[in-house]
Structure formats: structure tokens, C-alpha cells
Write an enzyme that holds these catalytic residues in place. Sequence first.
Site, PDB file in Angstrom:
ATOM      1  N   ASP A   1      34.990  39.912  45.245  1.00 54.21           N
ATOM      2  CA  ASP A   1      35.797  38.989  44.442  1.00 54.21           C
ATOM      3  C   ASP A   1      35.673  39.337  42.963  1.00 54.21           C
ATOM      4  O   ASP A   1      35.652  38.484  42.108  1.00 54.21           O
ATOM      5  CB  ASP A   1      35.398  37.522  44.711  1.00 54.21           C
TER       6      ASP A   1
ATOM      7  N   ARG B   1      44.404  32.306  29.723  1.00 49.95           N
ATOM      8  CA  ARG B   1      45.598  32.082  30.544  1.00 49.95           C
ATOM      9  C   ARG B   1      45.311  32.406  32.018  1.00 49.95           C
ATOM     10  O   ARG B   1      45.726  31.688  32.913  1.00 49.95           O
ATOM     11  CB  ARG B   1      46.734  32.943  30.011  1.00 49.95           C
TER      12      ARG B   1
END
Lengths: 198, 341
Positions: free
Chosen positions: B244, B265
Amino acid sequence: MHGLICKTLEEFVIDQHGPQIWSQIRRDADAPYGRFEALRNYDAALMLRLMDASGERLNRPIMVIFEDIGHWICTHPPLEQVRRLIRFSGRTFVDLLYSLDELHDRARMALPGIDLPHFEIAEPDPGIFHVTSQWSFPGAGAVLTGSLRAMADDYGALVLIDADRSRPKGDGWTDQVTVQVIEHAFHAPREFTLGGVT
Amino acid sequence: MIGIDPSVLAKAMPMMLLLEADGRVSHAGATLARIAPMGADDGIADVLRFVSPNFAADMDALRDRTDRRLKVELLRETRIGADERATRLRCMAFPLAEGRILLNLSFSADPGEALRRHRLTAQDFSEVDPTVDLLFLKEAHDVVLTEFERLSDRLEQARRTAEEEAATDKLTGLRNRRAMDVYLARLADSRKQPFGLMHLDLDFFKSINDSLGHAAGDHVLEEVARILRAEVRRDDMVARTGGDEFMLVFADCTEVEIMRRIAARIIGRLEKPIDWQGHACRISGSIGITMSNFYDKLDTRRLVSDADRALYESKRCGRARHTVAVPTIAGRRVSDAPRPV
């Protein structure tokens, strides 16, 4: 076994019967993944397995398939170059028959390492020809029968052709093909200019 | 001394010319006459031009050159196209009795063009002329070469596919660790382009794998890849470098503030729940950032380990945030405080 010969069987089956049938044949014959490459060498035993598997899947004797292949390589439009190479053998169909004993060496000159059949020609009676083949595989006579039928047409000759069954001889197989030339110029031959098409 | 009927000679040698003592062309081989028609009153100078060696076409000049190969052109050659040259032929002159000369001609190294031009067939050659075999070989050679070209194309295609596969992470379609290493090494070699490096580790991802299974985890990873791709420009590099973990390289980037904005963001988008068969999967991300222009000497291994350290700083400070690494200066490690999003 030269890849060109394996590839010819492959292209013929795909062209005439479709890629699915060929995939099945390849699986039946335990062939390696992917297409055959014309310029590589393959195990001779693999070719024999492919021949058996093709006969089974197409439900026809392999010699009948070989005869069709012989005809197909001389008439299939994308293989026009093969027809042209054969036409270099001579001006007439009889010239072609008498040049068959050069075929093995001619092919070698173009592609060292290729093992095409050896042919011997005899004319026991005028207009009757016996072509005897010697090859490491059975079926040279069948392929030749198909090709000669196509080329007789190309030269405009009317002929009768019969092939005996392949018989084992020495390390390989021998076949005899009988050709009776009835009419040299039965119809107009297909055009053949030496310089090729531009 | 043997006598040969000129008509037999013309048949045996279809590319011959028989010249009388006064220079008249009395007989021409059938093939030569086909290429360049000749009349009964034609003289040598009406028919031939000697190009190499170059000399005037007269009998005395020719008699002096019977010991060597000559190159000629036929003045009356037909079927020459507007921009085309005359066919050049090889020729040998043989003196005969009573001042006659026999010229035997043949095509030069590549007869293909002349054969096409004059639409010659095997009938136009002597049965024992090896030209036909030469042409056979040339065509066979073309067939083999074409096949080699095809083979080479297929191998090139296979090589490209293999290279692409070796550089791609199968699940997400992003680049993989190996591709990232190669890319960074190339950037380091070029030494010109400044860039920003971002290291992202997903937060709470393990709990999705544990509670909903690997299929859910895979789905989340695919969504993450989609988000990352959407947040970078086309030429930026995004790789999945571990289960991950992701690394992003922003080419031509010198502003750390831009990197901070992008990081914020990305984390914002990662925190939007991802749907998996009706379950809302909630994750976030911790990010470490470093910039190539922080360093006097570009060592990509050091950049990677600094970004990694900054990432763990983000984790340590409560996750779901980004940290900008400040490289060690004179043995003292300087780092600005992690900023929560």
C-alpha cells in the site's frame, strides 16, 4: 524440422479452417505456445504429432490434407512468390518435371538448412513420368501431387496424376507419383515474366 | 575451322551481334533484337554506344579491344521511360575470319530492371544460361529477407511488451518499484531537471483487507491508482512500490508549496469513502516530500530515504498528513513540523 514446413501446415489450417481449429490441434499435439516461426528449427517428433492431430481434428487422412497443402501453396494468392519460384524451373510442365531432381539443391541454395524431399524422375513411356521421392517424413508424394496439379494448370497442361502410399525406406520414407501428360498446351498458361511484378 | 550458320548462332546466343568487316550488323540474337530492333542497313555506330571504356563505335577501335570486357548501351533500346537510363550491358568482342567481329552481350549484375522493362521470359534466354537461376535466387532471397524482417518486427513487438509488463504493476496498471528505480537513476544521470519526490503510504488500509477481504483491498488500491493518476500531470511518474505504498515524481518541479498543495489534495480525495459492494471503505494517507533542489549533490537513494523518513514523521504525528523533509545539513537533521490537513 525446418520451421518453414511447420509454418506451412499452420498457415494452411488457419487459412482453410480458422484459428480455433489450429489452437485445438496445437493443444492436441502438445505444441509450445505461440505461432511457428519460419526461420527456426523444431523437433521432428513435434511435426509428426501435429500431423496426427491435424488428421484427427479435420477428420481426413493426413495424406489428403497434404495434397491440399501442395495445391494451396501454389495457388494461395499471398504465396504468389512460391508459384513464381516454381515457375523458374522451366518453360514447360515437362521441364518442371525434369527439374524436380534439382529442387532439393535449389531450396538449399535459397535457405541453407531446409530439408526438402529428394526427387528422381524417369520417363518409362513417352508422356508417362515416374517421380520417386525420398524424405525424412511420409507425405512428400502427396504434397507433390497437389503442387503438380496446381502447376499443370499454371502451365496450361492437361495431366493425370496418381500417388502411391508412402513406404518406409532407409531412414525415411519413399513415395512414387505417376504423371501422365495428355496435352502440353491444353489452355493458355498464366503469365510469368522473369523480372517480377512491380 | 568450323562453319556455323548465323541463324544457329543467333539461337544459341540470343544476345549476340554479328558485325561485318565494314561495320554493318548482319545478324542479331533474338533477345537483343527484341530489346532494340535493328534494320539490315544498320551499322555499328547506329546500334551501339561504348560507355566504359568510352570510345567511338567503329570496327578498328573495337578490334583493338577484343581482350577485355566492354560496357555498352543499345541506341535503339525501346520502352525506356522518361526519367530512365538506357540498360547497360556487358559485352565481349571476338574477331572472326574476313574481318568480321562477333559481339556477345549479357546483362549486368542486377538484370531485374531490364527484365521488367522488356518483359523478358525464360524463352528469351538460352536453356543453359544461368541468368534464370540467378533470378530464382534473387527472388528466393527476397522471400527469405522479407520473412526475416517480419520476424524482427515480431521480436521487437514482443520485447516492448515484455519491457512494458516488467515495468508495470499488474493490479493498478501503475509503474512498479523497478520502473521507479530506473526512472530515478535516469533523472539523476541527466542532472538537469529539478523534481519533487513524494512517498505515500495508505492509512487504515490493512483493516479493509482484514475485515472485507483481499478483493475489497484490491478494489481500493485500484481506486487509489485512479485518484493518483488524476492528480498528476501526464509526464509525472506514479508507481506502486509496495503493498500500500506509492511513490510519485513530479518532473520539472521546484516549488515545495505546489507539492504541499498536491499532497493535501491527494489526502483529501483518499479520505472520501470508497464503495465496495455497499460497504464504505475509509482510508487516508501519510505523505513524505522532498525536492531535488534541497541538495547540492543529487543522490537519489538519499532523496528516497529522506522522503521515507518524512513519511514516517507524518505517521508518528497521527497520520493523514504530509511532511516535508529537510535534508541533514552538517550532521544536524533539520525538519519542519508536520502539518495536519
